[in-house]
Design an enzyme around this catalytic site. Structure first.
Site, PDB file in Angstrom:
ATOM      1  N   ARG A  46       0.838  -1.207   0.000  1.00 27.08           N
ATOM      2  CA  ARG A  46       0.000   0.000   0.000  1.00 27.08           C
ATOM      3  C   ARG A  46       0.871   1.255   0.000  1.00 27.08           C
ATOM      4  O   ARG A  46       1.028   1.915  -1.012  1.00 27.08           O
ATOM      5  CB  ARG A  46      -0.963  -0.019   1.211  1.00 27.08           C
ATOM      6  CG  ARG A  46      -2.154   0.944   1.063  1.00 27.08           C
ATOM      7  CD  ARG A  46      -1.840   2.415   1.361  1.00 27.08           C
ATOM      8  NE  ARG A  46      -1.398   2.649   2.724  1.00 27.08           N
ATOM      9  CZ  ARG A  46      -0.970   3.831   3.164  1.00 27.08           C
ATOM     10  NH1 ARG A  46      -0.886   4.874   2.331  1.00 27.08           N
ATOM     11  NH2 ARG A  46      -0.556   3.974   4.406  1.00 27.08           N
ATOM     12  N   ASP A  47       1.531   1.539   1.119  1.00 32.30           N
ATOM     13  CA  ASP A  47       2.333   2.760   1.184  1.00 32.30           C
ATOM     14  C   ASP A  47       3.585   2.634   0.311  1.00 32.30           C
ATOM     15  O   ASP A  47       4.026   3.601  -0.309  1.00 32.30           O
ATOM     16  CB  ASP A  47       2.726   3.051   2.630  1.00 32.30           C
ATOM     17  CG  ASP A  47       2.855   4.540   2.907  1.00 32.30           C
ATOM     18  OD1 ASP A  47       2.674   5.333   1.968  1.00 32.30           O
ATOM     19  OD2 ASP A  47       3.127   4.920   4.059  1.00 32.30           O
ATOM     20  N   TYR A  94      -5.875   5.761  11.476  1.00 28.89           N
ATOM     21  CA  TYR A  94      -4.679   6.570  11.212  1.00 28.89           C
ATOM     22  C   TYR A  94      -4.943   8.022  11.609  1.00 28.89           C
ATOM     23  O   TYR A  94      -5.966   8.597  11.228  1.00 28.89           O
ATOM     24  CB  TYR A  94      -4.375   6.588   9.711  1.00 28.89           C
ATOM     25  CG  TYR A  94      -3.447   5.528   9.195  1.00 28.89           C
ATOM     26  CD1 TYR A  94      -2.101   5.496   9.566  1.00 28.89           C
ATOM     27  CD2 TYR A  94      -3.893   4.576   8.275  1.00 28.89           C
ATOM     28  CE1 TYR A  94      -1.242   4.540   9.038  1.00 28.89           C
ATOM     29  CE2 TYR A  94      -3.045   3.613   7.750  1.00 28.89           C
ATOM     30  CZ  TYR A  94      -1.710   3.600   8.142  1.00 28.89           C
ATOM     31  OH  TYR A  94      -0.864   2.655   7.628  1.00 28.89           O
ATOM     32  N   GLU A 105      -3.498  11.049  10.422  1.00 25.85           N
ATOM     33  CA  GLU A 105      -2.608  11.628   9.418  1.00 25.85           C
ATOM     34  C   GLU A 105      -2.005  12.939   9.916  1.00 25.85           C
ATOM     35  O   GLU A 105      -2.696  13.775  10.493  1.00 25.85           O
ATOM     36  CB  GLU A 105      -3.377  11.871   8.119  1.00 25.85           C
ATOM     37  CG  GLU A 105      -2.485  12.305   6.966  1.00 25.85           C
ATOM     38  CD  GLU A 105      -3.253  12.535   5.681  1.00 25.85           C
ATOM     39  OE1 GLU A 105      -2.596  12.620   4.621  1.00 25.85           O
ATOM     40  OE2 GLU A 105      -4.495  12.636   5.720  1.00 25.85           O
ATOM     41  N   THR A 160       3.870  11.451   9.105  1.00 28.60           N
ATOM     42  CA  THR A 160       3.486  11.497   7.698  1.00 28.60           C
ATOM     43  C   THR A 160       4.527  12.188   6.819  1.00 28.60           C
ATOM     44  O   THR A 160       4.798  11.750   5.703  1.00 28.60           O
ATOM     45  CB  THR A 160       2.129  12.211   7.551  1.00 28.60           C
ATOM     46  OG1 THR A 160       1.175  11.526   8.382  1.00 28.60           O
ATOM     47  CG2 THR A 160       1.647  12.219   6.116  1.00 28.60           C
ATOM     48  N   HIS A 172       4.264   4.697  12.656  1.00 28.86           N
ATOM     49  CA  HIS A 172       4.436   4.613  11.200  1.00 28.86           C
ATOM     50  C   HIS A 172       5.439   5.701  10.805  1.00 28.86           C
ATOM     51  O   HIS A 172       5.093   6.880  10.718  1.00 28.86           O
ATOM     52  CB  HIS A 172       3.067   4.843  10.546  1.00 28.86           C
ATOM     53  CG  HIS A 172       3.062   4.859   9.048  1.00 28.86           C
ATOM     54  ND1 HIS A 172       2.440   3.885   8.297  1.00 28.86           N
ATOM     55  CD2 HIS A 172       3.562   5.742   8.146  1.00 28.86           C
ATOM     56  CE1 HIS A 172       2.553   4.181   7.006  1.00 28.86           C
ATOM     57  NE2 HIS A 172       3.236   5.298   6.896  1.00 28.86           N
ATOM     58  N   HIS A 180       8.350   7.738   8.507  1.00 31.03           N
ATOM     59  CA  HIS A 180       8.893   8.043   7.175  1.00 31.03           C
ATOM     60  C   HIS A 180      10.341   8.511   7.317  1.00 31.03           C
ATOM     61  O   HIS A 180      10.793   8.859   8.407  1.00 31.03           O
ATOM     62  CB  HIS A 180       8.024   9.091   6.467  1.00 31.03           C
ATOM     63  CG  HIS A 180       6.816   8.491   5.816  1.00 31.03           C
ATOM     64  ND1 HIS A 180       6.736   8.238   4.469  1.00 31.03           N
ATOM     65  CD2 HIS A 180       5.637   8.068   6.348  1.00 31.03           C
ATOM     66  CE1 HIS A 180       5.567   7.698   4.189  1.00 31.03           C
ATOM     67  NE2 HIS A 180       4.870   7.584   5.312  1.00 31.03           N
TER      68      HIS A 180
END
Length: 505
Positions: free
Chosen positions: A14-15, A142, A144, A177, A205, A207
């Protein structure tokens, strides 16, 4: 020490698919879903965004059909949206049972993108979550832009979490994010949240925009988070997501209080397959899965490995289904060559080893990359040169090849200490070289053997461009014989083979 189990959710499908230029086919998604859950043993996978396309729908349907037959349907998750239930209807048709609902984790996003008040947003979320429950769909949420929310609008984030923890949801997903967190912030923010909501499951999560994703993951775990979102090869939007392989190694080696179920020995295999499916190359120096990360280049390192593994760390390649290599080049030295010889089952005496080492250094100075598969050819070439006394020396030559003109060679050669220089043309550069050579030998009243076969090849199995071997068969009145030349340039290797012939006759 009692270990704490942490869930690993892989979001490559997905990501990771949001990597620029990357798109998985339906069959590729199913293949990777099976590998991730069955072979790699991750706990959960996020496989798609709802409502994207018909192809995405078909991919999810094939995955959920397979997962249902294997009792893994609740390990398959789909990103959904606060859209009054449209995403949920898509999920029902696709057979999915877990939604990861995308909501706004910062006032900045809520105000400028949705243009709603917190109360309006919460009301919409309430409707979707309860509708999902009625449909038998489990909900994770989530937040975001959560990391910016914690920096700039903490009051809103805690107001939101107070609301979410009153709903029938399984997990809260905390994404950095835009990849803006430092490891200090990652730990501080998550500690605050877990202390305030001790009964709620939180995933982090990360990045990688500042190359801090692995550090942030470590600190998130120390702060007590219950799950991590990772991708194979760190794929994802912009600089990508926290990379699965690096995080698994870090957790296993530095966080003994944390238990994860990922199978280390399958990381490299899955990494290479994802790279093949996406065309998204793995940097040679990428930790754990890069081509060069278990390769020693400096000779002093190979020597140290011979002496009680002085240059080993805990990242032993065997853990990841790989082998240690010893590069061959201008910095490699005798120890690297010996390591490669051991693998090939070859032995050389000190004098031979010294000559082979010198030849590899010469190739390295030309920026040529030598591999283990090239080594037998280099040995053959170097040792072959020792079989005769060098009475003929090709001192210098100029090879020219111009459009519309015949190739030509100017040759300088020494025979028994006497120097000669000649120029000739030919059908090719090597033919011109031979014609110049014939002129020299004619002056001496000598005849050259006849060239009866000419073959060029690279060492079988070699993936380098360092060497090509020219094999020439010559004919005299008495016999046929063969000489070989080795060089990165085809014509030069042929000239070396010819020089050997001149000395043999």
């Amino acid at each position: 020490m009692k270990t704490r189990k942490v869930e690993i959710m892989d979001t490559t499908l997905r990501d990771g698919e949001q990597t620029s230029g990357v798109s998985f086919s339906s069959s590729e998604k199913l293949t990777l879903a099976k590998l991730l859950l069955e072979e790699l043993k991750v706990d959960r996978i996020e496989v798609a965004s709802a409502r994207v396309s018909e192809g995405e729908f078909n991919a999810v349907k094939s995955i959920t059909d397979w997962a249902a037959s294997e009792g893994m349907l609740r390990k398959v998750e789909v990103l959904t949206f606060v859209d009054g239930g449209v995403s949920l209807e898509w999920m029902v048709r696709a057979g999915a049972k877990v939604q990861n609902l995308l909501t706004k984790g910062s006032m900045n996003h809520l105000t400028h993108q949705l243009k709603k008040t917190p109360e309006e947003h919460f009301s919409d979320i309430h409707e979707v979550v309860h509708k999902a429950r009625d449909l038998g769909i489990e909900t994770n949420v989530y937040l975001e832009d959560w990391s910016n929310g914690m920096r700039n609008s903490q009051e809103y984030v805690f107001q939101f979490l107070d609301f979410l923890t009153s709903l029938p949801i399984k997990r809260v997903l905390l994404p950095d994010t835009l990849g803006i967190l430092t490891h200090f912030e990652a730990k501080s923010f998550i500690e605050q949240i877990i202390k305030r909501y001790p009964e709620t499951h939180f995933d982090f999560h990360g990045h990688n925009d500042y190359d801090l994703s692995v550090a942030n993951v470590m600190e998130a775990l120390k702060a007590g988070c219950h799950g991590l979102h990772l991708t194979v090869n760190g794929m994802g939007e912009r600089a990508g997501n926290a990379p699965l392989a690096s995080v698994v190694a870090v957790v296993n080696d530095f966080l003994p209080e944390i238990s994860i179920g990922v199978k280390e020995s399958s990381l490299y295999k899955v990494s290479k397959l994802v790279s093949a499916f996406t065309g998204f190359g793995i940097p040679d120096n990428k930790p754990i899965v890069g081509d060069n990360v278990f390769t020693q280049t400096a000779g002093i390192h190979a020597d140290g490995d011979n002496k009680k593994n002085l240059y080993f760390n805990d990242l032993l390649p065997e853990r990841f289904g790989r082998k240690r290599k010893y590069a061959l080049g201008k910095t490699s030295g005798k120890a690297n060559i010996q390591k490669n010889l051991q693998e090939l089952g070859l032995t050389l005496n000190d004098d031979e080893l010294k000559k082979v080492t010198q030849r590899i250094i010469e190739l390295g100075d030309k920026k040529e990359r030598v591999t283990k598969d090239d080594l037998p050819y280099i040995i053959s070439d170097v040792l072959d040169s020792d079989q005769y006394q060098q009475r003929v020396l090709v001192k210098s030559y100029v090879l020219t090849h111009s459009k519309g003109l015949k190739p030509s060679t100017t040759l300088s050669i020494e025979i028994d200490g006497k120097a000669y220089e000649e120029n000739a043309q030919g059908d090719g550069q090597f033919d011109a070289f031979i014609n110049a050579l014939k002129k020299v030998y004619k002056k001496e009243g000598l005849e050259l053997p006849k060239l009866v076969d000419y073959a060029v090849r690279i060492p079988p199995g070699s993936t380098s461009d360092a060497l090509c071997e020219t094999i020439i068969t010559w004919q005299t009145k008495e016999k046929d014989f063969t000489t070989r030349g080795l060089d990165s340039d085809q014509t030069v290797s042929a000239i070396k083979a010819t020089e050997k012939m001149l000395n043999l006759v």
